[in-house]
Design an enzyme around this catalytic site. Sequence first.
Site, PDB file in Angstrom:
ATOM      1  N   THR A 329       0.836  -1.203   0.000  1.00 54.70           N
ATOM      2  CA  THR A 329       0.000   0.000   0.000  1.00 54.70           C
ATOM      3  C   THR A 329       0.871   1.253   0.000  1.00 54.70           C
ATOM      4  OG1 THR A 329      -0.103   0.309   2.386  1.00 54.70           O
ATOM      5  CG2 THR A 329      -1.692  -1.234   1.432  1.00 54.70           C
ATOM      6  N   CYS A 330       0.241   2.385  -0.179  1.00 58.22           N
ATOM      7  CA  CYS A 330       0.985   3.647  -0.226  1.00 58.22           C
ATOM      8  C   CYS A 330       1.239   4.228   1.162  1.00 58.22           C
ATOM      9  CB  CYS A 330       0.234   4.657  -1.087  1.00 58.22           C
ATOM     10  SG  CYS A 330      -0.010   4.055  -2.753  1.00 58.22           S
TER      11      CYS A 330
END
Length: 384
Positions: A329-330
């Site tokens: 994920t970011c």
Amino acid sequence: MDLRPVTLGADEATKQYYQDLVAQHGSPLLVYDPFVLKQQYKALHATLPNVALYYAVKAHPDSHIVNTIDELGGGFDIASAGEMDVLLQHQISGRRTIHTHPVKKDKEIRDALRFGATTFVVDNLDEIKKLLPYRSRVGVLLRISFRSKSAAVDLSKKFGCTPEEAITLALDAAKLDIHIKGLSFHVGSQCLNSDKHVEAIAACHELITTINTQVESPLSVLDIGGGFPADYANTGIDIEQFCAPIKAALAKLPNDWHLIAEPGRYLIAPAVISITTVTGKSMRNGFRWYYLDDGVYGSYSGQIFDHATYPLQVLKDGDCHASIVAGPTCDSIDVIAENIQLPELEIGDLLIGHQMGAYTAATKTRFNSIPEAKLVVNDSTPTT
Ligand SMILES: *Cc1c(COP(=O)(O)O)cnc(C)c1O
């Protein structure tokens, strides 16, 4: 410094096994081995033969896992209508379940009764009163709180009455003609030793004895909950040794009492591994960063919610460097291990997480809309 066990390298057959799984099913994966669950179940059953085992479905509600427990003839500890649904898919009778959520909506109670569950858990008078309309059909366990400092996850903070309150509640319930059949507790998950279990068993023995002098239908059930540990540190857990003091404490109880345990973690943790793939790498501030296709919003969510650190393995060895492995994920918190020593990995290399059956996929999210790990069953090991 991350102190979890990290294994470097694997024999050719093992490497091939992991690579074949990814070639066949893609990545990331969770690989469930029913043989390991059966071994765990049999080991716990052998060491506590007089205790009926109810698998805590919340630890990992996967249908294949429920199926194995069904095959073993085990019971199920459920806490929601969703968990009932998983059992319904396997035509498992509600009679083999106990409903252990201390706080329930009326609909939840009605659904559970329709499903066939008759054992419910409460820890206060409001909850006891909710059972009034159904009192002829239920047997109730009073949950007692015993706080534990040594457990990784405290399960007596949010639920459970004090031993003193239990006496009052048992008498109140008797006045309402609601059948309290026994006591339950959960001393906390991932206990380092069984001291708290022993203390709680002795305290419940005393409580039940006291209550039984004051009520017409005596209490005769003791549910000792879960808390049996998984081997996250790779030190080798001897469940017989862990349970020996529990067994000794239980031996002091009247032998017509019905004994129950609700193991989750111990049963399922070692039966599932995670396989993730390195999808990118970079060198930042002296650290080698590896970006994987699974992380703390997915299969490694237990590192956030469950305070667990899982033993890791890479399939190569060689000179090691300070490395960081991060999820897909970011978000910056999506880091699996901050500072571990790893040989140089390449894009496409696999990383294996061990002991990843309990409270892993159960708490995964769909953050960033990243696909979740697929669960596959390893049916190559003998299953009897
Ligand atoms: C979570 C839970 C369990 C399972 O605990 P483990 O430590 O995983 O064995 C058992 N009973 C109740 C009521 C629980 O909430």
